[in-house]
Design an enzyme around this catalytic site. Structure first.
Site, PDB file in Angstrom:
ATOM      1  N   PHE A  18       0.724  -1.155   0.083  1.00 31.67           N
ATOM      2  CA  PHE A  18       0.016  -0.096  -0.131  1.00 31.67           C
ATOM      3  C   PHE A  18       0.935   1.176  -0.007  1.00 31.67           C
ATOM      4  CE2 PHE A  18      -3.144  -3.040   1.959  1.00 31.67           C
ATOM      5  CZ  PHE A  18      -4.314  -2.798   1.001  1.00 31.67           C
ATOM      6  N   GLU A 174     -11.585 -12.474  11.438  1.00 35.02           N
ATOM      7  CA  GLU A 174     -12.444 -12.627  10.236  1.00 35.02           C
ATOM      8  C   GLU A 174     -12.343 -14.238   9.920  1.00 35.02           C
ATOM      9  OE1 GLU A 174     -10.668  -9.246   7.902  1.00 35.02           O
ATOM     10  OE2 GLU A 174     -12.297  -7.824   8.749  1.00 35.02           O
ATOM     11  N   GLN A 323      -4.107   1.996   5.933  1.00 37.10           N
ATOM     12  CA  GLN A 323      -4.387   3.531   5.730  1.00 37.10           C
ATOM     13  C   GLN A 323      -2.927   4.419   6.313  1.00 37.10           C
ATOM     14  OE1 GLN A 323      -6.302   5.845   5.105  1.00 37.10           O
ATOM     15  NE2 GLN A 323      -7.531   4.543   3.841  1.00 37.10           N
TER      16      GLN A 323
END
Lengths: 436, 436
Positions: A18, A174, A323
């Site tokens: 990212f 998850e 992020q």
């Protein structure tokens, strides 16, 4: 490496995650020669790896060719390479395909699974930090169920149908949720001759709550969701060892399970030549100042998981998530332009956009800076945000369609053993794990 | 194998390809215990493997879990198993997970690549008969282009960018066409620092026309399409050997290429215990009568690629394609019911629905029993037919979307090296190829 000389300053970025991609995009139209090195030829969307492991998404849908991200920029070069070391004085990066000189170096190597030195768990357990690892886990789960059909030993059969997931962060939560849905919706249909109700999904967390980085209400709610789905949530329990079948802990509790997934820690991927003790913070992260500069260097930067920028809000560095990496990549891009132009750089300010985790169908928890919510709406927000950050229009459409299909049909069709893990690769296990 | 005793007759099917699946579906609601054995847990749609190799489709989109095909039928059992041999007298199938008795046995093992004993080509060349093999080829092609960037030796670079595809049947033609489109549409953008015009795509056919099983007009038109796309079509040329770089032929023509794809022959997958010389026809196919019964057996049948039913129209057996396999599977299903009920079986009559091949964007050739056409309309027919025969609604939607996207964008986004082939697996090459 056959990269032409240029009159522009040369920026070498190690890692196409990212952070690295966000930075490269920022620099792509600037007067800089940008060289991105990665050991894979694709960027992968780590937050959805657990869906690959559980057959909900095809691996190719969460990967994107790095060359395509930056097609058409004449000053951009990608090289498929493994970095071996850095010479900070001579400004060279040494790789398996040769050496390359840099004017500015950006370390964006991310993080890897940290087994805290436990070799048993490393070799006999599974990690889920890359696409090949996720596919290995997918194969193993399916192979274990096929195997469970063949044994008359009830103990063995239960162990083959059971899971121990170590680590109560988003990955563990998850994955546990997805496995619980498979147990409920798919296993009874696929294996009518097995009593799949005996399959146990254990989520083991060493601390006193799951999702410790989120709000307490999110933790509590997530735990409720998991228990509703039939997951056994264990708190204040530490997994100590694993022999491929028996999981031992710091208490009397033991689990018999053919599948242990280790999601209990990561450490930064450090590079030789930039791994002096004084440079490293917690979990091998490189200590950087507000401008992402590695301690003691003007032209060497680190962003994302590998960087530890100590701030008031985050004294141990920003969370190791997408992020901060994206925001740091963008900020550094602007700063490099300023630096080249002789202007002062701007310190990084992290905008917390919140965090979230999904537990299953209609079940998610979302912490935004101002709001916290859980349930169906949170689940839709989770899906929307993940689609938004996925790179590539085709990927978004294919993922969306899979989700709609899986939702309507209570199904996950990618339950395929394309590369058998257990039988074929047992001997190569370490090699494949390390090579991934 | 833990399969319960049943009062119904037991039908064991070896192989979950087109024939095996069609047969199992026919029998699923009948009073028979049906046991399907396959070494993979999925059915794969072989006609589209070349699109996986060339990054146009995700592998999971052309695979479908066998368990899901036959969910909900109480008399149906699937076992992931490799068959080791058959005892025709004792009516046992021996597998890696144990032995199983049969009342009726159906061999539907299909075919595998036939290298005609050339070990060099087998170890240094690539085959494309399974999903792992197709993924290996995808990785190799991409790795070779990354490698081409690194060398200053023009010869080597050209070899890394070039392809020799041996065999002018549908597989070779479709692969050559796809590579030509990649050369034109993707390589210049992905590798602006390579002169990708130098990439050579050679299709080598030993006979005097490509697509020899189709009409002459289809052959001629396909050749024109390929040449328009820039493929070098070689006819009346036989590849004799390959050392990993140099391809030698029966003439003075040689090719330097880092990628040789062998699509020049298949042979049936025979099974120990049923491989006596007198049972086998051309290419190891099992000789069967009009009822699919293997010569000399009343209760052992063969269908699909592995079966050779000699008829007037097809003196060497039906074409080794999906259609005959599906039709044979269905006919045998009906016949088994008749046999159990003591009724006479019906001889198999093949309905030729035609054949087709696609060469690239807007370019295909179709031979129907009454019509022959080529070009854009043929291309749409090709797509429609392939979507129709793909198993699973989700697969159809995802493949369709990929095709629309690739068509509009002139793109193929699955150009991902998920499992490196060359560097990581060079030593394991044989093992992986055989294991696939």
């Amino acid at each position: 490496m056959n990269i032409p000389q240029s009159s522009f300053p040369r920026v070498v970025i190690i890692g196409g995650g990212f952070g690295g991609i966000a930075l490269a995009k920022k620099l792509s139209k600037k007067e800089m020669q940008v060289i991105l090195l990665d050991k894979h030829n694709y960027h992968n969307f780590q937050p959805l790896l657990y869906q690959v492991s559980t057959g909900g998404l095809e691996p190719d849908s969460i990967a994107y060719p790095i060359r395509k991200v930056l097609q058409g920029y004449p000053n951009f070069f990608f090289r498929l390479a493994k970095v071996i070391g850095i010479d900070t004085k001579k400004r060279w990066v040494k790789t398996n395909i040769g050496e390359i000189k840099f004017d500015y170096l950006i370390v964006a190597t991310g993080s890897e699974t940290n087994f805290f030195g436990n070799e048993n768990i490393e070799t006999k357990g599974m990690a889920m930090k890359s696409i090949p690892q996720s596919l290995n886990l997918r194969s193993l789960i399916l192979e274990n169920f096929e195997q469970a059909l063949l044994t008359d030993d009830l103990h063995e059969r239960d162990a083959l149908m059971s899971f121990v997931i170590v680590g109560g962060g988003p990955t563990g939560v998850e994955l546990a949720g997805a496995l619980a849905e498979i147990k409920k919706g798919i296993l009874p249909k696929d294996y009518p001759d097995l009593d799949t109700r005996r399959a146990q999904i254990n989520l083991v967390q060493s601390g006193d709550r799951i999702l410790p980085a989120m709000s307490e209400v999110a933790s509590r709610k997530a735990e409720q969701f998991l228990e509703k789905l039939g997951v056994n949530v264990w708190k204040d329990l530490r997994v100590l060892d694993y022999d491929g079948n028996m999981v031992t802990t710091n208490t009397d509790t033991v689990f018999e399970s053919a599948t242990l997934v280790w999601a209990a820690g990561v450490s930064a991927v450090s590079i030789k030549g930039l791994d002096a003790k004084e440079l490293l913070g917690r979990g091998n992260r490189l200590k950087v100042n507000d401008f992402h500069q590695v301690d003691g260097f003007e032209n060497i930067f680190a962003i994302g998981d590998v960087a530890q920028m100590e701030t008031k809000a985050f004294p141990n560095g920003h969370p190791m998530m997408a992020q901060p990496a994206i925001q740091q990549g963008r900020n550094l891009g602007d700063n490099l332009v300023r630096l080249v132009e002789g202007k002062p750089m701007k310190p990084f300010v992290y905008k917390d956009k919140g965090s979230m985790a999904t537990i299953g169908r209609n079940k998610a928890v979302v912490d935004l800076p101002r709001f916290r919510f859980q349930g169906v709406f949170a689940w839709f927000v989770w899906m929307f945000v993940h689609l938004y950050f996925l790179i590539g229009f085709r990927n978004r459409v294919v993922v969306f369609i899979n989700w709609v299909y899986n939702y309507i049909r209570f199904d996950r069709e990618a339950r395929l053993i394309i590369r058998p893990y257990k039988k074929q690769n047992q001997g190569l296990k370490n090699q494949l794990k390390k090579g991934s």
